[in-house]
Motif scaffolding. Structure first.
Motif: not given
Length: 230
Positions: A108-112, A135-150
């Motif tokens: 799953e990808v959660f993104l702004t 001033a490191k403020t993100g513009t494309i920020n994403m969280l990637i979730l996976t049930n896999a063990f990486l």
């Protein structure tokens, strides 16, 4: 809005407001990120992506250090456990959630997203000294979730794959850098985090394997939908 998930060995709770999106985990999860708060390789209970005013967005003005802002937001919410946090100037209306799954593995990808400071890799930098604070403020920020063990290498490769998919989406949308006038590959302040679970083991996630295909498709769709909605 709150959504509770209990899917294939990973439980999490997603909460979205006008000011942030927060993902909480009942037990620490393995996370790799470029986040401003507790970035790098961590075991974390919380992830937050916080919206700030646009004047934080890379301008050379006096401002509270972003890491202090994110820490303050985490403390004010009373979350217990270790927190990884990002900041963005993008509106939370840009939030998108995209899921892909196959053969017992889900991503799953959660993104702004926003592209107000679109850049092409190699453009002239705004900050001209190696030790200068940005001033490191993100513009494309994403969280990637996976049930896999990486594997450790796969965690890093996930960030590489997500970055390539992001660049492909920006090229497809013909987003250009105002600095060079060429097609953008991202913005000047993007950030990415990857969280993995305890499910099927994934050692590689490049372009030759199914996991990489699913990840890239999810990122491309999430970013495209987010930007087209704006």
């Amino acid at each position: 809005m709150e959504l509770k998930e209990s899917i294939d060995r990973m439980e999490f709770e997603l909460n979205i407001t006008k000011e942030l999106f927060h993902v909480g985990f009942p037990k620490p999860v393995r996370m790799m990120s470029s986040a401003i708060l507790n970035g790098g390789g961590q075991w974390a209970n919380h992830f937050i992506n916080c919206r700030v005013d646009a004047n934080f967005n890379g301008e050379k003005t006096d401002f509270e250090p972003p890491v202090v802002t994110v820490e303050r937001i985490a403390e004010s919410n009373g979350w217990s456990g270790f927190c990884v946090g990002m900041m963005t100037a993008a509106n939370m209306d840009s939030f998108r959630r995209v899921r892909r799954e196959a053969q017992g593995v889900w991503i799953e990808v959660f993104l702004t997203a926003g592209v107000s400071n679109a850049r092409r890799a190699g453009d002239m930098a705004d900050y001209r000294y190696i030790d200068e604070v940005c001033a490191k403020t993100g513009t494309i920020n994403m969280l990637i979730l996976t049930n896999a063990f990486l594997s450790d290498a796969a965690l890093v490769e996930c960030i590489m794959m997500a970055t390539e998919a992001k660049a492909a989406a920006l090229q497809d949308l013909k987003v250009k850098s105002p600095v060079s006038g060429l097609l953008a590959t991202g913005t000047g302040t993007d950030s990415t985090a990857v969280v993995c679970g305890e499910g099927p083991e994934v050692i590689y996630c490049g372009k030759h394997v199914l996991f990489g295909e699913l990840l890239a498709q999810a990122v491309h769709r999430a970013l495209t939908d987010s930007l087209l909605s704006q």
